[in-house]
Design an enzyme around this catalytic site. Structure first.
Site, PDB file in Angstrom:
ATOM      1  CE  LYS A   1      -3.781  -2.326   2.460  1.00 49.78           C
ATOM      2  NZ  LYS A   1      -4.522  -2.512   3.714  1.00 49.78           N
TER       3      LYS A   1
ATOM      4  CD  GLN B   1      -3.203  -4.283   6.808  1.00 44.76           C
ATOM      5  OE1 GLN B   1      -3.397  -3.200   6.277  1.00 44.76           O
ATOM      6  NE2 GLN B   1      -3.630  -5.415   6.280  1.00 44.76           N
TER       7      GLN B   1
ATOM      8  CG  ASP C   1      -8.803   0.503   5.818  1.00 41.11           C
ATOM      9  OD1 ASP C   1      -8.676   0.089   4.647  1.00 41.11           O
ATOM     10  OD2 ASP C   1      -7.997   0.244   6.726  1.00 41.11           O
TER      11      ASP C   1
HETATM   12  N1  GUN Z   1      -6.667  -6.490   6.813  1.00 40.12           N
HETATM   13  C1  GUN Z   1      -7.096  -7.155   5.720  1.00 40.12           C
HETATM   14  N2  GUN Z   1      -7.613  -6.307   4.809  1.00 40.12           N
HETATM   15  C2  GUN Z   1      -7.508  -5.072   5.328  1.00 40.12           C
HETATM   16  C3  GUN Z   1      -7.867  -3.776   4.854  1.00 40.12           C
HETATM   17  O1  GUN Z   1      -8.417  -3.587   3.752  1.00 40.12           O
HETATM   18  N3  GUN Z   1      -7.585  -2.743   5.697  1.00 40.12           N
HETATM   19  C4  GUN Z   1      -7.005  -2.927   6.920  1.00 40.12           C
HETATM   20  N4  GUN Z   1      -6.784  -1.855   7.679  1.00 40.12           N
HETATM   21  N5  GUN Z   1      -6.671  -4.119   7.389  1.00 40.12           N
HETATM   22  C5  GUN Z   1      -6.915  -5.180   6.601  1.00 40.12           C
END
Ligand code: GUN
Length: 291
Positions: free
Chosen positions: A52, A96, A119
């Site tokens: 990311k 995350q 998110d």
């Molecule tokens: N863990 C798995 N997918 C995601 C996501 O899209 N965002 C976040 N913050 N954690 C995750």
């Protein structure tokens, strides 16, 4: 069978985001800035977050990675969130998931300022999504909607079967695809671990979205020729033939299903890149709300 190339669709989306970022810069506005918090050293989470952060560069978005120890106390993590909420240079940020067991994810997610919740996990943003108010929509569902649009996959009047009711993927997708919008207007069936005779549902799907995290669970006998298959699964499976010692595995047995279905996303190279492109899009959107 048509291969749905998420990598190509994501590249195009990121180029569009970059063009919009350049427009902002030419107007003297600052570049959007994404921050990501990762707690602990889980290898898969580290890879996702690093991808990311790396992708930000391609869109001209600034980024900051905050790495915190697995034994951090909840109040200390909340302090970092408060700092990011108050920092005018940060357009949006993510924490995350999953978090270590001693930290309450709900407490953490609700502390994020909704305008910076790129998110789209905050209850306020989920509520707005349900009511179709403009808001930040979770990256994976948003990426899947964009992918369906990109490939002109008709959703109106179609039966969409979703496997998995997670708050991140299955639940929001079930709402988005049933809404009166494009893509949308599906008749949605949301299946989960207590659904009996799952195969009877998957066989009736025009669009089958698999988000259960069980490697290669879906076999060719569960899919019809008319079905578009979207595979959200990304599980690391030990594979000593690979340099890294593992390979990424989807929820769908690609080799057996692909020859028999209408269209399918590969893993990797399907939904994953679209999730990242959606996050960059959301970061730009968040920055446009601030300045
Ligand atoms: N863990 C798995 N997918 C995601 C996501 O899209 N965002 C976040 N913050 N954690 C995750």
């Amino acid at each position: 069978m048509q291969l749905i190339d998420g990598k190509a669709a994501a590249s195009q989306w990121i180029e569009e985001t970059q063009a919009r970022v350049n427009m902002r810069l030419s107007q003297g506005k600052p570049a959007p800035h994404l921050a990501a918090i990762i707690v602990g050293t889980d290898g898969a989470s580290q890879t996702y977050v690093n991808n990311k952060i790396k992708a930000c560069k391609n869109a001209g978005i600034d980024s900051t990675l905050i790495t915190l120890p697995a034994d951090i106390q909840e109040h200390e993590l909340l302090h970092h969130i408060d700092d990011l909420n108050a920092n005018p240079r940060i357009s949006g940020f993510i924490v995350q998931l999953p978090l270590p067991k001693h930290i309450n994810e709900r407490t953490i997610i609700t502390r994020i300022k909704p305008e910076k919740d790129v998110d789209g996990f905050h209850p306020q943003n989920i509520g707005k999504m349900v009511l179709q108010h403009p808001t930040l929509i979770s990256a994976t569902p948003l990426g899947i909607l964009r992918l369906l649009n990109h490939y002109n996959i008709e959703t109106s009047g179609k039966h969409c079967v979703i496997l998995g009711r997670s708050a991140i993927v299955g639940k929001p997708l079930s709402i988005l695809l049933s809404q009166n919008s494009k893509p949308g207007n599906c008749t949605v069936t949301l299946c989960h671990s207590k659904t009996p005779d799952l195969k009877s549902y998957t066989l009736s799907a025009d669009i089958l979205i698999c988000a259960i995290g069980i490697p290669e669970y879906i076999s060719s006998d569960m899919v019809q020729a008319k079905t578009v298959v979207i595979d959200v699964g990304t599980t690391r499976v030990t594979d000593l033939k690979q340099k890294k010692g593992y390979r990424l595995c989807g929820d769908v047995n690609f080799n057996s299903v692909a020859p028999h279905c209408k269209a399918i996303t590969p893993v990797p190279g399907g939904v994953g890149p679209m999730t990242i492109a959606a996050l960059l899009h959301n970061t730009l959107e968040a920055s446009e709300q601030h300045v």
